[in-house]
Design an enzyme around this catalytic site. Structure first.
Site, PDB file in Angstrom:
ATOM      1  N   SER A 151      -9.861  -0.469   7.193  1.00  0.00           N
ATOM      2  CA  SER A 151      -9.274  -0.308   5.860  1.00  0.00           C
ATOM      3  C   SER A 151      -8.543  -1.518   5.298  1.00  0.00           C
ATOM      4  O   SER A 151      -8.165  -1.517   4.130  1.00  0.00           O
ATOM      5  CB  SER A 151      -8.328   0.892   5.842  1.00  0.00           C
ATOM      6  OG  SER A 151      -9.069   2.091   5.778  1.00  0.00           O
ATOM      7  N   SER A 191      -9.777   1.800   2.909  1.00  0.00           N
ATOM      8  CA  SER A 191      -8.887   2.543   2.042  1.00  0.00           C
ATOM      9  C   SER A 191      -7.842   1.692   1.331  1.00  0.00           C
ATOM     10  O   SER A 191      -7.269   2.125   0.338  1.00  0.00           O
ATOM     11  CB  SER A 191      -8.187   3.639   2.841  1.00  0.00           C
ATOM     12  OG  SER A 191      -7.284   3.057   3.777  1.00  0.00           O
ATOM     13  N   LYS A 226       0.847  -1.198   0.000  1.00  0.00           N
ATOM     14  CA  LYS A 226       0.000   0.000   0.000  1.00  0.00           C
ATOM     15  C   LYS A 226       0.884   1.251   0.000  1.00  0.00           C
ATOM     16  O   LYS A 226       1.886   1.302   0.722  1.00  0.00           O
ATOM     17  CB  LYS A 226      -0.900  -0.016   1.237  1.00  0.00           C
ATOM     18  CG  LYS A 226      -1.925   1.115   1.276  1.00  0.00           C
ATOM     19  CD  LYS A 226      -2.825   0.976   2.513  1.00  0.00           C
ATOM     20  CE  LYS A 226      -3.902   2.044   2.558  1.00  0.00           C
ATOM     21  NZ  LYS A 226      -4.759   1.911   3.751  1.00  0.00           N
TER      22      LYS A 226
END
Lengths: 95, 486
Positions: free
Chosen positions: B177, B153, B78
């Site tokens: 997330s 997210s 990420k």
């Protein structure tokens, strides 16, 4: 409404944000909707309940006061938008 | 055989037996990225050349008999986790050209094992959002239906694993997330206990809630990545000193001795989709059949979790994001000739609307006269939520629930309705407030073919129980074997 457009613009100044006056009304409305929802917290009896800032019990993580790895100036400054010698360069601070 | 379809466990066996090389495996994954990325848009940066070089080094290590569990395994990260020399944007214009001069702790750990990084993954800007639509750069698509969000997210992290553009990924979880996009994309996602994985090099959103964790195709793969990244780090003052258990050994313990608590109120909430409720109830029945004992538990303050979270997280964010001021790194608006103007111009240009909204919320809630009504009150409610969990874990070992109230929604469904998006975090964010671990494991599909996840939560540092129960469930079901048609 929970927060007026004027208040929102004041908070934006505190937060170092510049809000487009045309967007301010809509943004104030959105923030107000969220704040109204958040107000449900007032229904909870918290008399005598201590606040929690941190969910696990690690406190005071001490370490030896020894010089450890650090970035050489050129690496530390590599992402700087502007530099002069080994300093970050900024616009004038006092008008 | 298409090598990109392998799990970590399968790939490691083949690498160990020298039937495949990491170079072949990495090439297969990079080919998959080239083929699918135009449709999925999970990656912000693909590090193809570096990945091939790392794969060659991994092959050399394997040839010399030096093989760690993740040696030669293609993984993606990420874009909120700092990677030495590789652009780390946080999905934001303000960090569009930021190249970290150091590796996050988790990257040091993965590199020590000679895992292969294939790229950096899309996300909601600064991890603020539940859809990945709030990335400044692109909208990631759900591999099961490209008209739908992948969740967020860590939407890129979940979509990349689901589309098999990496064998596993790292995400971060501040209010759901990791678990929510894992649920929406039909993969496994683990949010560890707060403090279990070092946050050093994780760009901070809400420091008392943020935690890095793995997403994988299987529970065992998540356990393997978790084993690599967990542990104490003196560079993170909130890192837990507790010894790291052997997660792989915990996998096959089964659920016979476990009491699984069901919070009735979670199934009575208005927004819960009947298909999600049915799939999760069926999963609980399966766990019972496997030998778990099902008990009722009460989490009475859950209803206030979203409200408490959307005070605490924006307050912490407004403080953390003050560092992005155009001085030390990132974007600077060059037009201003005075410092304050430069700050304002830079931040207004650099941050997207959702991030600005949360900074404003947090700044308002912390400002003079409002602190007690908002931040203090929310922090007290946080204590009550923690007490609820503590009481529940007296009666049970795990709590089972939905991850999200609905399957993945169409792209654009929550545009301009931030509160509606926030409410979709209702089942996940109390774990962050309480600091406990949680996992999402595939447990069904909607009639539209969209994945549904089962959430299991445990007391602090009980990841072993989560993994054991998730593994038992996975072994007893076939949901993880179904792949999106791409």
């Amino acid at each position: 409404m929970k927060i007026s457009t004027e208040e929102l613009l004041h908070v934006a100044r505190l937060a170092r944000l510049r809000i487009d006056p045309q967007a301010a009304d809509k943004l104030a409305g959105q923030v107000a909707t969220i704040l109204e929802y958040v107000d449900t917290l007032a229904q909870v009896d918290t008399e005598g309940v201590p606040p929690t800032a941190h969910a696990i019990s690690v406190t005071n993580a001490f370490r030896e006061d020894r010089l450890a790895g650090h970035l050489p100036p050129d690496q530390a400054l590599a992402n700087a938008p502007a530099r002069e010698e080994d300093f970050f360069l900024v616009p004038k601070v006092i008008g | 055989m298409s090598l990109h379809t392998l799990t970590i466990a399968q790939a490691r066996d083949l690498l160990k037996r020298r039937e495949i090389s990491s170079l072949e495996l990495t090439r297969a994954v990079l080919d998959r990225i080239t083929a699918l990325e135009p449709a999925i848009q999970a990656f912000l940066t693909v590090t193809a050349e570096a990945a091939l070089a790392e794969a060659r080094q991994a092959d050399a290590a394997i040839a010399q008999g030096r093989m760690a569990p993740l040696t030669g395994i293609p993984i993606a990260i990420k874009d909120v986790i700092c990677t030495l020399g590789v652009r780390t944007t946080c999905g934001s214009r303000i960090l569009e050209r930021f190249v970290p001069p150091y590796d996050a702790f988790v990257m040091q750990r993965l590199k020590a094992q000679q895992a292969v990084m294939v790229g950096k993954l899309n996300m909601d800007e600064f991890a603020m959002g539940s859809t990945t639509e709030h990335s400044a750069f692109q909208v990631t698509r759900n591999p099961w239906n490209t008209a739908c969000i992948p969740g967020g997210s860590s939407g890129g992290s979940a979509a990349a694993v689901a589309a098999e553009m990496c064998l596993a990924s790292l995400g971060s979880d501040t209010g759901g997330s990791i678990r929510q996009p894992a649920s929406h994309c039909g993969v496994v996602g683990l949010k560890p206990t707060y403090g279990r994985v070092s946050r050093y090099g994780l760009v901070a959103f809400a420091s008392s809630l943020d935690q890095i964790g793995p997403l994988g195709k299987t529970v065992a793969d998540c356990a393997e990545v978790m084993q690599a990244i967990a542990g104490h780090d003196p560079s993170d003052a909130t890192s837990a000193p507790n010894a790291v258990p052997d997660y792989m050994a915990a996998l096959n313990r089964g659920v016979q001795d476990l009491r699984i608590g069901i919070p009735k109120s979670y199934f009575e909430s208005q927004g819960l989709d009947p298909q999600v409720a049915a799939a999760v109830r069926q999963a609980i029945t399966t766990l019972e059949r496997l030998g778990a004992t099902i008990v009722d538990v009460a989490l009475p303050h859950t209803d206030y979790g979203v409200a408490a979270y959307y005070v605490i997280a924006p307050c912490e964010a407004s403080s953390n994001l003050a560092r992005f001021d155009g001085v030390k790194y990132g974007l600077r608006d060059g037009g201003a000739d005075e410092l304050l103007d430069m700050y304002r111009a830079t931040r207004s240009q650099g941050f997207g609307p959702e991030v600005q909204r949360r900074i404003l919320l947090g700044t308002y809630a912390l400002s003079a006269g409002y602190y007690d009504a908002y931040y203090r009150k929310a922090s007290q409610v946080r204590t009550l939520i923690m007490r609820d969990f503590a009481a529940a874990f007296q009666k049970c070992d795990l709590i089972a629930s939905p991850v999200t109230p609905t399957p993945a929604t169409p792209i654009g469904a929550h545009a301009d309705e931030p509160l509606a998006m926030y409410l979709s975090d209702m089942y996940t964010l109390s774990a962050n407030l309480a600091g406990i671990p949680g996992i999402s494991v595939p447990c069904g599909f909607s009639t539209d073919g969209l994945p549904i996840g089962l959430q299991l939560q445990a007391a602090h540092f009980q990841e072993e129980r989560l993994l054991a129960a998730a593994q038992a469930f996975e072994q007893a079901t076939d949901f993880h074997k179904r792949k999106p048609a791409l």
